[in-house]
Design a protein around this motif. Structure first.
Motif, PDB file in Angstrom:
ATOM      1  N   ARG A  53       0.830  -1.212   0.000  1.00 37.51           N
ATOM      2  CA  ARG A  53       0.000   0.000   0.000  1.00 37.51           C
ATOM      3  C   ARG A  53       0.860   1.257   0.000  1.00 37.51           C
ATOM      4  O   ARG A  53       0.513   2.242  -0.631  1.00 37.51           O
ATOM      5  N   ASN A  54       1.941   1.204   0.715  1.00 36.59           N
ATOM      6  CA  ASN A  54       2.910   2.294   0.715  1.00 36.59           C
ATOM      7  C   ASN A  54       2.250   3.663   0.880  1.00 36.59           C
ATOM      8  O   ASN A  54       2.537   4.610   0.148  1.00 36.59           O
ATOM      9  N   ASP A  55       1.326   3.772   1.824  1.00 28.31           N
ATOM     10  CA  ASP A  55       0.559   5.006   2.008  1.00 28.31           C
ATOM     11  C   ASP A  55       0.576   5.448   3.462  1.00 28.31           C
ATOM     12  O   ASP A  55      -0.349   6.103   3.929  1.00 28.31           O
ATOM     13  N   GLY A  56       1.609   5.017   4.188  1.00 30.89           N
ATOM     14  CA  GLY A  56       1.660   5.374   5.606  1.00 30.89           C
ATOM     15  C   GLY A  56       0.892   4.428   6.491  1.00 30.89           C
ATOM     16  O   GLY A  56       0.689   4.701   7.670  1.00 30.89           O
ATOM     17  N   SER A  57       0.458   3.287   5.926  1.00 30.26           N
ATOM     18  CA  SER A  57      -0.191   2.257   6.746  1.00 30.26           C
ATOM     19  C   SER A  57       0.781   1.793   7.825  1.00 30.26           C
ATOM     20  O   SER A  57       1.997   1.781   7.604  1.00 30.26           O
ATOM     21  N   THR A  58       0.254   1.411   8.978  1.00 32.17           N
ATOM     22  CA  THR A  58       1.134   0.992  10.075  1.00 32.17           C
ATOM     23  C   THR A  58       0.785  -0.411  10.554  1.00 32.17           C
ATOM     24  O   THR A  58      -0.344  -0.858  10.422  1.00 32.17           O
ATOM     25  N   VAL A  59       1.805  -1.073  11.105  1.00 32.79           N
ATOM     26  CA  VAL A  59       1.626  -2.419  11.665  1.00 32.79           C
ATOM     27  C   VAL A  59       1.976  -2.380  13.147  1.00 32.79           C
ATOM     28  O   VAL A  59       3.110  -2.062  13.525  1.00 32.79           O
ATOM     29  N   THR A  60       0.983  -2.696  13.980  1.00 32.62           N
ATOM     30  CA  THR A  60       1.182  -2.716  15.427  1.00 32.62           C
ATOM     31  C   THR A  60       1.030  -4.147  15.936  1.00 32.62           C
ATOM     32  O   THR A  60       0.069  -4.830  15.594  1.00 32.62           O
ATOM     33  N   ILE A  61       2.003  -4.581  16.738  1.00 35.15           N
ATOM     34  CA  ILE A  61       1.933  -5.916  17.343  1.00 35.15           C
ATOM     35  C   ILE A  61       1.148  -5.814  18.641  1.00 35.15           C
ATOM     36  O   ILE A  61       1.363  -4.893  19.431  1.00 35.15           O
ATOM     37  N   PHE A  62       0.240  -6.751  18.854  1.00 33.10           N
ATOM     38  CA  PHE A  62      -0.503  -6.750  20.109  1.00 33.10           C
ATOM     39  C   PHE A  62      -0.393  -8.112  20.786  1.00 33.10           C
ATOM     40  O   PHE A  62      -0.579  -9.148  20.153  1.00 33.10           O
ATOM     41  N   THR A  63      -0.098  -8.103  22.078  1.00 27.06           N
ATOM     42  CA  THR A  63      -0.173  -9.352  22.827  1.00 27.06           C
ATOM     43  C   THR A  63      -0.748  -9.132  24.211  1.00 27.06           C
ATOM     44  O   THR A  63      -0.607  -8.050  24.798  1.00 27.06           O
ATOM     45  N   LYS A  75      11.022  -9.517  18.941  1.00 27.11           N
ATOM     46  CA  LYS A  75      11.297 -10.306  17.732  1.00 27.11           C
ATOM     47  C   LYS A  75      10.310  -9.918  16.627  1.00 27.11           C
ATOM     48  O   LYS A  75      10.696  -9.771  15.467  1.00 27.11           O
ATOM     49  N   ALA A  76       9.051  -9.734  17.042  1.00 23.84           N
ATOM     50  CA  ALA A  76       8.041  -9.330  16.065  1.00 23.84           C
ATOM     51  C   ALA A  76       8.368  -7.937  15.530  1.00 23.84           C
ATOM     52  O   ALA A  76       8.223  -7.658  14.341  1.00 23.84           O
ATOM     53  N   LEU A  77       8.838  -7.071  16.413  1.00 23.76           N
ATOM     54  CA  LEU A  77       9.216  -5.716  15.978  1.00 23.76           C
ATOM     55  C   LEU A  77      10.420  -5.770  15.046  1.00 23.76           C
ATOM     56  O   LEU A  77      10.510  -5.014  14.077  1.00 23.76           O
ATOM     57  N   ALA A  78      11.329  -6.701  15.335  1.00 21.28           N
ATOM     58  CA  ALA A  78      12.534  -6.818  14.513  1.00 21.28           C
ATOM     59  C   ALA A  78      12.197  -7.257  13.092  1.00 21.28           C
ATOM     60  O   ALA A  78      12.917  -6.947  12.148  1.00 21.28           O
ATOM     61  N   MET A  79      11.102  -7.967  12.935  1.00 18.38           N
ATOM     62  CA  MET A  79      10.691  -8.352  11.579  1.00 18.38           C
ATOM     63  C   MET A  79      10.272  -7.120  10.771  1.00 18.38           C
ATOM     64  O   MET A  79      10.239  -7.163   9.547  1.00 18.38           O
ATOM     65  N   GLY A  80       9.900  -6.037  11.473  1.00 16.84           N
ATOM     66  CA  GLY A  80       9.585  -4.809  10.740  1.00 16.84           C
ATOM     67  C   GLY A  80       8.317  -4.084  11.170  1.00 16.84           C
ATOM     68  O   GLY A  80       7.946  -3.082  10.555  1.00 16.84           O
ATOM     69  N   ALA A  81       7.643  -4.573  12.206  1.00 16.82           N
ATOM     70  CA  ALA A  81       6.443  -3.878  12.674  1.00 16.82           C
ATOM     71  C   ALA A  81       6.829  -2.512  13.233  1.00 16.82           C
ATOM     72  O   ALA A  81       7.971  -2.293  13.629  1.00 16.82           O
ATOM     73  N   ASP A  82       5.872  -1.590  13.260  1.00 21.06           N
ATOM     74  CA  ASP A  82       6.181  -0.226  13.681  1.00 21.06           C
ATOM     75  C   ASP A  82       6.269  -0.061  15.193  1.00 21.06           C
ATOM     76  O   ASP A  82       7.141   0.596  15.707  1.00 21.06           O
ATOM     77  N   ASP A  83       5.299  -0.643  15.896  1.00 20.49           N
ATOM     78  CA  ASP A  83       5.300  -0.522  17.348  1.00 20.49           C
ATOM     79  C   ASP A  83       4.482  -1.665  17.938  1.00 20.49           C
ATOM     80  O   ASP A  83       4.009  -2.526  17.184  1.00 20.49           O
ATOM     81  N   ALA A  84       4.346  -1.656  19.266  1.00 21.98           N
ATOM     82  CA  ALA A  84       3.632  -2.771  19.893  1.00 21.98           C
ATOM     83  C   ALA A  84       2.829  -2.284  21.081  1.00 21.98           C
ATOM     84  O   ALA A  84       3.151  -1.263  21.690  1.00 21.98           O
ATOM     85  N   VAL A  85       1.790  -3.021  21.381  1.00 21.44           N
ATOM     86  CA  VAL A  85       0.969  -2.755  22.563  1.00 21.44           C
ATOM     87  C   VAL A  85       0.858  -4.063  23.332  1.00 21.44           C
ATOM     88  O   VAL A  85       0.591  -5.111  22.741  1.00 21.44           O
ATOM     89  N   MET A  86       1.096  -3.997  24.643  1.00 26.09           N
ATOM     90  CA  MET A  86       0.928  -5.198  25.478  1.00 26.09           C
ATOM     91  C   MET A  86      -0.122  -4.946  26.528  1.00 26.09           C
ATOM     92  O   MET A  86      -0.096  -3.917  27.194  1.00 26.09           O
ATOM     93  N   LEU A  87      -1.025  -5.915  26.681  1.00 27.65           N
ATOM     94  CA  LEU A  87      -1.971  -5.866  27.795  1.00 27.65           C
ATOM     95  C   LEU A  87      -1.449  -6.847  28.833  1.00 27.65           C
ATOM     96  O   LEU A  87      -1.349  -8.044  28.582  1.00 27.65           O
TER      97      LEU A  87
END
Ligand SMILES: Cc1cc2nc3c(=O)[nH]c(=O)nc-3n(C[C@H](O)[C@H](O)[C@H](O)COP(=O)(O)OP(=O)(O)OC[C@H]3O[C@@H](n4cnc5c(N)ncnc54)[C@H](O)[C@@H]3O)c2cc1C
Ligand SMILES: Cc1cc2nc3c(=O)[nH]c(=O)nc-3n(C[C@H](O)[C@H](O)[C@H](O)COP(=O)(O)OP(=O)(O)OC[C@H]3O[C@@H](n4cnc5c(N)ncnc54)[C@H](O)[C@@H]3O)c2cc1C
Lengths: 262, 326
Positions: A53-63, A75-87
């Motif tokens: 998409r190359n339009d500023g879409s973002t990927v957030t990891i959630f666990t 590790k998930a971030l190292a694959m290339g995700a932008d940021d993460a949220v943990m509950l």
């Protein structure tokens, strides 16, 4: 698009001895936790969609996991995700599928999303029931067992596996999709990715930060674990060295007959 | 008192065998719970599938066919099961642990605010309390679970663990479930069949699997399939064979494939790595054919024949076929 990938931390399958025969409890100490292998396909699918998409879409990891799970999130971030949220909250201990899905939903409503990507199943409880349950709780369409995925930002076009082949499905966002391993080949984190992951934000939520009104953890669970037993180990059986095909086939044939399997 | 509701998964008018297994099991469970039994059949072909299910003795069959049910894969099935469950009141709901069954089960559980236990290999009732047994962590542990704080309990049940037997008195009551004419968010195309309809590994009581030892795709067609057919079983595979592109993923047994419990599992040219083992270790009997006596599968196979699969399999198939003629 705001893409969220849900990931679960699971004990490594290669660590074969995970039940304490005395306490009959899961041995958690000394067992390495890993990223649920199925979730790597979901991460890869999210990254590919973002790249395409190359339009500023973002990927957030959630666990939803104890704080010690941070390392695996990296590790998930190292694959290339932008940021993460943990509950993360001690009150969540003993959550079952229903409790997990409700707590995840509360956090995901807080983060917001256009698309949630899940793995097909975990490798510990292996229920494959979280994606459907979560979609219902969030009130969004839940599309499971997807092996091809594309989106123009407002519609998801996908191929869902069936027992005999596949069906094409389209659905408007926001939606939840679970993917199978047939969808892609997950990338390995690059050195740059690993270094970069250290600087990425992992936002921590506790239950107090999300709108969760149910009883949490084992108090709110709809199922209870009565017993955890180690099944008798399979024994080493008979070994026959077959000189040729006739002897080998004969040994199997006689064995199947003896076991009344013919 | 509690009723037992079975989700009858069907394809083009034919009920899946696992649903009939659940229909048979449901009657014992309902007797123990002092309630009635129901079946829910939905989607295109539902009436025909209901006819075929009658012999298995469920008290009432609730049928939803036509209108929206034909166009969507999952949503109308969930609506149908939810409607039948709400009409029956507190109930134990059995769904097959299949791709469709898992979806329907989890979503109905969410709507009914129910608990769910998965991949059960046994369901029992003691003093009105239901408990379910499931092999977890790839069969390394066996969990026994019960329901609490909930009126409804959903159990997804592994195919092949209960027998399907026609009942003494067939179903006499068929009821039409009318679903609201609502628009669903998902638009489905028609199903594209990629493989000839064949017995899936999850349901087969015998599975013959091939691994890297086959050396290519052809032996799946020339060796594994004929033996599986002679034994009335299905074709399975290790991940190495699937990753090499020799056979589709639907056949893969193991951690990232299917977890199965056939009566007989024959592993041909498969070493028995832990990720493979966790998918098949609950098989009744395991037979392995391998040219190497020191592979991991030697430690848990009931019979290991050390020899060349290319010599053994054709001979074995011949002998099994000859046996069938009698
Ligand atoms: C041995 C064992 C048996 C269990 N049996 C039951 C049972 O019968 N009933 C019951 O209600 N609970 C049960 N549980 C608890 C249940 O595993 C947890 O509630 C769990 O979070 C549900 O996940 P799953 O492993 O079933 O996930 P699955 O549904 O198999 O996972 C599918 C996907 O959902 C996502 N996901 C799942 N969990 C999380 C998470 N915590 N954070 C982020 N994403 C996630 C991932 O993307 C994953 O790929 C059991 C747990 C264990 C260890
Ligand atoms: C996260 C993860 C998930 C995985 N999930 C799965 C899974 O779901 N399922 C799975 O199977 N694996 C899975 N694996 C892979 C697993 O670790 C093994 O690599 C795989 O099972 C090996 O397949 P195989 O036994 O066919 O091949 P190999 O280990 O290469 O074994 C081939 C065997 O064939 C024998 N052989 C060769 N020629 C002949 C002959 N002419 N006659 C007789 N015997 C012969 C050899 O002696 C050898 O033992 C997974 C791995 C990982 C890391």
């Amino acid at each position: 698009m705001k893409i969220i990938v849900t990931v679960k931390l699971v004990p490594d399958t290669n660590a074969d001895k995970r039940i304490d025969p005395g306490t009959k409890r899961l041995v958690r100490t000394g067992v390495e936790n890993v990223l649920n292998p199925f979730d790597e396909y979901a991460i890869e699918a999210a990254l590919q969609l973002r790249e395409k998409r190359n339009d500023g879409s973002t990927v957030t990891i959630f666990t939803m996991a104890p704080e010690s799970g941070k390392e695996i999130v990296r590790k998930a971030l190292a694959m290339g995700a932008d940021d993460a949220v943990m509950l993360s909250d001690p009150k969540l201990e003993g959550s079952d599928i229903a409790g997990t899905a409700h707590a995840m939903a509360a956090a995901l409503k807080k983060t917001g999303f256009d698309l949630i990507l899940c793995g097909t199943q975990s490798t510990d409880a292996i229920t494959g029931e979280v994606p459907g349950f979560l979609a219902e709780v969030l009130g969004v369409p839940g599309l499971t067992y997807v092996r091809k995925l594309d989106s123009d930002g407002t519609t998801i076009n996908a191929q869902r596996e069936t027992d005999l082949g596949y069906v094409d499905v389209s659905v408007a966002t926001p939606a939840l999709v679970s993917v199978t391993k047939a969808i892609n080949e997950p990338r390995y984190p690059s050195l740059k990715g690993i270094m970069g992951a250290k600087k990425k934000e992992i936002k921590m939520f506790s239950l107090a930060d999300v709108d969760f009104t149910r009883a949490a953890g084992s108090d709110g669970a709809k199922t209870e674990l009565l017993e955890l037993a180690t099944p008798p180990a399979r024994q080493k059986g008979r070994v026959v060295n077959a000189a040729d095909g006739t002897e080998g086939a004969g040994a199997i044939f006689d064995f199947l007959r003896e076991k009344k399997l013919l | 008192m509690r009723d037992v509701i079975v989700f009858i998964e069907q394809r083009a008018g034919a009920p899946r065998r696992v649903s009939l297994e659940l229909a048979t099991k449901a009657q014992d469970l309902a007797t123990a719970l002092g309630g009635k039994t129901h079946g829910v059949v939905a989607g295109a072909g539902a009436s025909q599938a209901a006819e075929a299910t009658k012999a298995f003795g469920l008290g009432t069959l609730h049928v939803a066919e036509g209108g929206v049910t034909a166009e969507y894969l999952i949503d109308p099935l969930v609506d149908a099961l939810e409607a039948a469950a709400k009409a029956a009141g507190p109930a134990l709901i059995l769904v097959p642990n299949t791709m469709i069954g898992r979806d329907v089960g989890s979503r109905v559980a969410a709507r009914l605010d129910a608990g769910i236990t998965s991949d059960a290999t046994d369901v029992t009732v003691a003093n009105g309390k239901v408990s379910t047994v499931s092999p977890k962590l790839g069969g390394l542990t066996i969990t026994t679970c019960a329901f609490k704080n909930t009126e409804y309990g959903v159990v997804s049940v592994r195919p092949n663990v209960f027998a399907a037997k026609p009942a003494a008195s067939p179903t006499s009551s068929l009821e039409t479930l009318t679903l609201p004419a609502k628009k669903y968010g998902m638009k489905m195309g028609a199903e594209v069949e990629e493989a000839a309809p064949e017995l899936g590994v999850e349901e087969a009581s015998t599975v013959v699997s091939g691994g890297r030892g086959l050396g290519g795709p052809e032996p799946f067609t020339t060796l594994i399939k004929p033996l599986a057919e002679a034994l009335g079983g299905a074709v399975g595979a290790s991940r190495a064979a699937v990753d090499a592109g020799w056979i589709p993923h639907a056949h893969q047994v193991g951690q990232t494939g299917k977890t199965i419990s056939p009566s007989l599992y024959i592993a041909v040219g498969i070493s028995g790595a832990i990720q493979h083992k966790v998918g098949m270790r609950t098989a009744g009997t395991i037979v392995a054919i391998n040219k190497d006596a020191n592979v991991p599968i030697a430690d848990f196979a009931d019979l290991l024949v050390v020899g060349d699969l290319f010599q053994i399999i054709p001979e074995l198939t011949k002998r099994v076929e000859a046996e069938k003629v009698h």
